[in-house]
Design an enzyme around this catalytic site. Structure first.
Site, PDB file in Angstrom:
ATOM      1  CG  ASN A  93      -0.064   0.222   2.366  1.00  0.00           C
ATOM      2  OD1 ASN A  93       0.976   0.205   2.601  1.00  0.00           O
ATOM      3  ND2 ASN A  93      -1.110   0.195   3.609  1.00  0.00           N
ATOM      4  CG  HIS A 443      -8.509   3.249  -0.204  1.00  0.00           C
ATOM      5  ND1 HIS A 443      -8.603   4.844  -0.331  1.00  0.00           N
ATOM      6  CD2 HIS A 443      -7.355   2.682  -0.148  1.00  0.00           C
ATOM      7  CE1 HIS A 443      -7.218   5.018  -0.139  1.00  0.00           C
ATOM      8  NE2 HIS A 443      -6.672   3.919  -0.204  1.00  0.00           N
ATOM      9  CG  HIS A 486      -4.957   6.185   3.036  1.00  0.00           C
ATOM     10  ND1 HIS A 486      -4.447   6.176   1.764  1.00  0.00           N
ATOM     11  CD2 HIS A 486      -5.215   7.663   3.260  1.00  0.00           C
ATOM     12  CE1 HIS A 486      -4.194   7.397   1.516  1.00  0.00           C
ATOM     13  NE2 HIS A 486      -4.661   8.323   2.562  1.00  0.00           N
TER      14      HIS A 486
END
Length: 506
Positions: A93, A443, A486
């Protein structure tokens, strides 16, 4: 999926028959999986087995590096990458750590998830965090933090001038404003801190914890207990199997929510050095200004129509009344509770600033389903992005706000005007640009939702799959409300709380 099991039957990688016994079986050593494994194995009296289809890449220099690069509508193919490795998505990520907003977590409880709200999760968000506050250089650059919002084990002028004020810390539950964004990094070593590094590496020598590489292909079911299915193990061998339904839940794979994203580049007048770890989180009021009341009223009047369309999209598997309730709660978050509905996050490329921006609460929900009984790694994903004009309008409004910031001093002295659209572009021009260029942020939440069964839920407030006595799901798919920021930050909190629930329920 996580189970307390007396005996686990599995086939070893050599495919020789072998039976082993564990107290807990975890399918997936992802972000949440390793949190659970770490916490459960703290008790030396229990044994934990984790099976992960991907490799262990904790020592891969590409993975541990602090470097990261960023990636629709109009029938375009969108990428949905996944972290197929020990550590899951925390291995790949963008390392930005934003928990979300208090009202969004409180919406869990409004949807029927008792004991799941901001207050119940805030301490868990801090539990596994070893926060390193800004050093002298970072403070000079405008980085701020509130130590009380964390666990311990640039100029603000532009955004303030257009109505977006600075906030001290983005993770205190009210992230509205311009702020420095924490990252899951060892600051001094510039080294990624994934769940594999933070939760697994320190305990990988525990004799009661074992991680193996393989694929879980089938759950073994024992006799039912009080009309609930009981998982007793799994097979880790690829087989051509029929799928027998143990507990019918039409919501599986539906209601997939993601952020709608776009990237706009700005050339820089001079080469810029260093990172730009600043996030700007705006509300609908910030983005829409005096247009907000009109859009709020028109969109509320369409909720029942949107709900019917969403039900039709699922083939009637989830009824329109369910969507109407969920959409009303989401609409209230946007227009009544004034939560942050978008994030703007710039990345410095030296000769350019790449501005990533995304909206938090689109109403165009999507789905992911199994393609076939032998294509476990190739699911059918339908992003269904921008099926509603409202979602385009919101992204356009945020893009206009961002464009105004980069056209305002002092930012305008650092960058050249973007060549995408002029500042006086029409709504039609912006709509065309969004449809041609916008995409997803990865996400993804809500495909295995923690909701009441009559709202399309798959797991209850204890994270148990409905109709089973000992099978749980703990990953981002259980989060029923898309969150600002996030996914990783809130997922750590969910996993920490889940570990306590499992320990207390054993």
């Amino acid at each position: 999926m996580y189970s307390r099991i007396s005996t686990v039957a599995l086939l070893a990688r050599a495919l020789s028959d072998q039976a082993e016994s564990y107290d807990y079986l975890l399918a997936g050593a992802g972000t949440a999986g390793l949190v659970i494994a770490c916490r459960l194995s703290e008790n030396p009296k229990v044994s934990v087995l984790v099976i992960e289809s991907g490799p262990d890449v904790r020592n891969d220099g590409v993975v541990t590096s602090g470097n990261f690069s960023f990636t629709g509508a109009n029938d375009r193919v969108l990428s949905y990458r996944a972290g197929k490795a020990v550590g899951g998505r925390s291995i790949v990520n963008g390392m930005v750590y934003i928990r979300g907003e208090q009202a969004q977590f409180d919406a869990f409880e409004k949807l029927g998830d008792s004991e799941w709200n901001w207050d119940s999760l805030f301490s868990y968000g801090k539990k596994g965090e070893r926060f390193e506050g800004p050093d002298t250089a970072q403070k000079t650059a405008g980085v701020t933090a509130n130590p009380a919002d964390h666990g311990t084990n640039g100029s603000l002028t532009t955004w303030k001038s257009i109505g977006v004020n600075p906030v001290t810390d983005i993770n205190g539950g009210n992230p509205h404003g311009f702020v420095s964004a924490p990252q899951t990094l060892d600051r001094d070593k510039i080294r990624r801190s994934s769940s594999a590094a933070a939760y697994y590496k320190p305990v990988d020598s525990r004799p009661n914890l074992k991680v193996i590489q393989g694929n879980m292909k089938r759950i073994i079911w024992a006799n039912e207990k009080k009309n609930r299915a009981v998982a007793s193990g799994f097979y880790a061998k690829e087989e051509k199997l029929g799928v027998k339904v143990k507990s019918a839940m039409p919501g599986v794979g539906e209601n997939m929510q993601d952020h709608n994203a776009m990237v706009i580049g700005y050339g820089t007048a001079n080469t810029l050095v260093g990172d730009t770890p600043f996030a700007t989180l705006v509300t609908a009021q910030d983005a829409l200004g005096n247009k907000m009341p009109v859009l709020a009223a028109s969109s509320r009047s369409q909720i029942s129509t949107w709900a019917q369309a969403a039900s039709t999209y699922t083939g009637g598997a989830i009824d329109a009344k369910t969507y109407e309730k969920r959409f009303q709660i989401q609409h209230d978050l946007i227009f009544k509770q004034n939560v942050t509905i978008a994030e703007l996050f710039p990345t410095n490329l030296g000769s350019a600033i790449v501005s990533q921006l995304w909206t938090t609460h689109p109403f165009s929900w999507s789905s992911v389903h199994l393609k076939s009984l032998v294509s476990f790694d190739d699911p059918v994903i339908d992003p269904n992005i921008f099926s509603l004009q409202f979602d385009i309008d919101m992204l356009v409004a945020v893009a206009r706000k961002e464009q105004k910031a980069y056209s305002t001093p002092p930012l305008s002295t650092f960058v050249a005007p973007n060549q995408v659209l002029p500042t006086n572009a029409t709504d039609e021009q912006w709509t065309a640009y969004v449809q041609a260029n916008a995409g997803n942020t990865l996400h993804v939440v809500d495909t295995c939702a923690m909701l009441p069964l009559d709202l399309g839920g798959i797991v209850d407030s204890k994270l148990k799959v409905y109709g089973t006595s000992n099978m749980r799901v703990v990953d981002a798919s259980v989060i029923p409300v898309e969150l600002t920021g996030h996914t990783t930050g809130p997922l750590y909190a969910v996993a920490e709380k889940a570990a306590d629930i499992i320990n207390n329920d054993s």
